[in-house]
Enzyme design. Structure first.
Site, PDB file in Angstrom:
ATOM      1  N   HIS A   1      -8.118  -0.990   6.504  1.00  0.00           N
ATOM      2  CA  HIS A   1      -8.364  -2.242   7.224  1.00  0.00           C
ATOM      3  C   HIS A   1      -8.976  -3.260   6.259  1.00  0.00           C
ATOM      4  O   HIS A   1      -9.872  -2.922   5.478  1.00  0.00           O
ATOM      5  CB  HIS A   1      -9.307  -1.975   8.403  1.00  0.00           C
ATOM      6  CG  HIS A   1      -9.531  -3.194   9.242  1.00  0.00           C
ATOM      7  ND1 HIS A   1      -8.596  -3.657  10.149  1.00  0.00           N
ATOM      8  CD2 HIS A   1     -10.549  -4.081   9.268  1.00  0.00           C
ATOM      9  CE1 HIS A   1      -9.053  -4.770  10.706  1.00  0.00           C
ATOM     10  NE2 HIS A   1     -10.233  -5.043  10.191  1.00  0.00           N
TER      11      HIS A   1
ATOM     12  N   MET B   1       0.801  -2.433  12.252  1.00  0.00           N
ATOM     13  CA  MET B   1       0.130  -3.427  13.087  1.00  0.00           C
ATOM     14  C   MET B   1       0.239  -3.126  14.589  1.00  0.00           C
ATOM     15  O   MET B   1       0.157  -4.031  15.408  1.00  0.00           O
ATOM     16  CB  MET B   1       0.676  -4.829  12.779  1.00  0.00           C
ATOM     17  CG  MET B   1       0.547  -5.203  11.308  1.00  0.00           C
ATOM     18  SD  MET B   1      -1.096  -4.919  10.609  1.00  0.00           S
ATOM     19  CE  MET B   1      -1.822  -6.509  10.901  1.00  0.00           C
TER      20      MET B   1
ATOM     21  N   ILE C   1      -0.999  -0.426  17.933  1.00  0.00           N
ATOM     22  CA  ILE C   1      -2.011   0.555  18.346  1.00  0.00           C
ATOM     23  C   ILE C   1      -1.371   1.953  18.329  1.00  0.00           C
ATOM     24  O   ILE C   1      -0.232   2.120  18.753  1.00  0.00           O
ATOM     25  CB  ILE C   1      -2.490   0.237  19.801  1.00  0.00           C
ATOM     26  CG1 ILE C   1      -3.034  -1.191  19.890  1.00  0.00           C
ATOM     27  CG2 ILE C   1      -3.468   1.269  20.308  1.00  0.00           C
ATOM     28  CD1 ILE C   1      -4.415  -1.402  19.387  1.00  0.00           C
TER      29      ILE C   1
ATOM     30  N   ASN D   1       0.843  -1.217   0.000  1.00  0.00           N
ATOM     31  CA  ASN D   1       0.000   0.000   0.000  1.00  0.00           C
ATOM     32  C   ASN D   1       0.867   1.252   0.000  1.00  0.00           C
ATOM     33  O   ASN D   1       0.524   2.247  -0.638  1.00  0.00           O
ATOM     34  CB  ASN D   1      -0.949   0.012   1.198  1.00  0.00           C
ATOM     35  CG  ASN D   1      -2.199  -0.812   0.947  1.00  0.00           C
ATOM     36  OD1 ASN D   1      -3.085  -0.381   0.212  1.00  0.00           O
ATOM     37  ND2 ASN D   1      -2.253  -2.010   1.529  1.00  0.00           N
TER      38      ASN D   1
HETATM   39  C1  GAR Z   1      -3.178  -4.508   4.231  1.00  0.00           C
HETATM   40  O1  GAR Z   1      -3.965  -5.477   3.605  1.00  0.00           O
HETATM   41  C2  GAR Z   1      -3.972  -3.804   5.308  1.00  0.00           C
HETATM   42  O2  GAR Z   1      -5.340  -3.775   5.070  1.00  0.00           O
HETATM   43  C3  GAR Z   1      -3.665  -4.630   6.514  1.00  0.00           C
HETATM   44  O3  GAR Z   1      -2.337  -5.021   6.378  1.00  0.00           O
HETATM   45  C4  GAR Z   1      -2.042  -5.166   4.999  1.00  0.00           C
HETATM   46  C5  GAR Z   1      -0.706  -4.519   4.740  1.00  0.00           C
HETATM   47  O4  GAR Z   1      -0.238  -4.821   3.468  1.00  0.00           O
HETATM   48  N1  GAR Z   1      -3.882  -3.869   7.703  1.00  0.00           N
HETATM   49  C6  GAR Z   1      -4.332  -4.368   8.840  1.00  0.00           C
HETATM   50  O5  GAR Z   1      -4.606  -5.534   8.972  1.00  0.00           O
HETATM   51  C7  GAR Z   1      -4.481  -3.355   9.953  1.00  0.00           C
HETATM   52  N2  GAR Z   1      -5.228  -3.909  11.036  1.00  0.00           N
HETATM   53  P1  GAR Z   1       0.949  -4.003   2.830  1.00  0.00           P
HETATM   54  O6  GAR Z   1       2.066  -3.951   3.890  1.00  0.00           O
HETATM   55  O7  GAR Z   1       1.350  -4.792   1.634  1.00  0.00           O
HETATM   56  O8  GAR Z   1       0.441  -2.647   2.498  1.00  0.00           O
END
Ligand code: GAR
Length: 187
Positions: free
Chosen positions: A107, A88, A90, A16
């Site tokens: 999320h 990840m 808080i 992301n």
């Molecule tokens: C994403 O899918 C996001 O929605 C999730 O972690 C992933 C990170 O992917 N976030 C959570 O679960 C937050 N509680 P990335 O590091 O490839 O962007």
């Protein structure tokens, strides 16, 4: 247009973050990614910060007052907006207070369903019909702030956790930039 100076918080892969970096190179995109913060020194996402020459910082959330280190650096880099992209941990309350309505999170579920971790495992176990992602403001209560954008898809009975993750992330790459554009269109 003067772009807002944004910081992206990450913990892992950083896909992301990569997508937001890509979008922010467009002159009309409302934010410039001016800092990346990771709680994980090994996070792959840090490589994107390096590659695109964005300042980055790793923090140890086990240290007392680590939030002060974050705040000092956010001020140092004149950050006015924060995106949590797979962060990840808080977010401490004093950070939320200092950046009231200026922190957004992505999320991997259709909130208010499946707050917290292991969303895909729980969706399959509970035979959910729909999955998707939510971009929302961060408030003191986990995954409970006001929603900005949601995108969804129907779950097939052949979908496993990895399919759900892939399909969700594909939607995330559209939802996150769209949410940012939506927020700043108001001003
Ligand atoms: C994403 O899918 C996001 O929605 C999730 O972690 C992933 C990170 O992917 N976030 C959570 O679960 C937050 N509680 P990335 O590091 O490839 O962007």
């Amino acid at each position: 247009m003067v772009k807002k100076r944004a910081c992206v918080f990450i913990s892992g892969k950083g896909s992301n973050l990569k997508n937001l970096i890509f979008h922010s190179r467009d002159n009309s995109f409302p934010i410039k990614i001016s800092l990346v913060i990771s709680n994980n020194r090994e996070a792959n996402g840090i490589n994107f910060a390096k590659k695109y020459k964005i300042p980055y910082l790793t923090i140890n959330t086990n240290k007392n007052n680590y939030e002060n280190k974050i705040l000092i650096n956010l001020k140092k880099f004149n950050i006015t907006f924060i995106c949590l992209a797979g962060y990840m941990k808080i977010i401490p309350n004093n950070l939320i207070m200092n950046y009231h309505k200026k922190i957004i999170n992505i999320h991997p579920s259709l909130l208010p369903k499946f707050k917290g971790l292991n969303t895909f495992t729980r969706m399959i176990k509970e035979k959910e019909k729909k999955a998707g992602c939510t971009v929302h403001y961060v408030s003191e209560k986990l995954d409970s702030g006001i929603s900005i954008i949601q995108k969804s898809f129907f779950i097939k009975n052949t979908d496993n956790e990895s399919d759900l993750k892939k399909k969700t992330q594909k939607l995330e790459y559209r939802a996150f930039p769209e949410a940012i554009i939506k927020i700043f269109r108001k001003y």
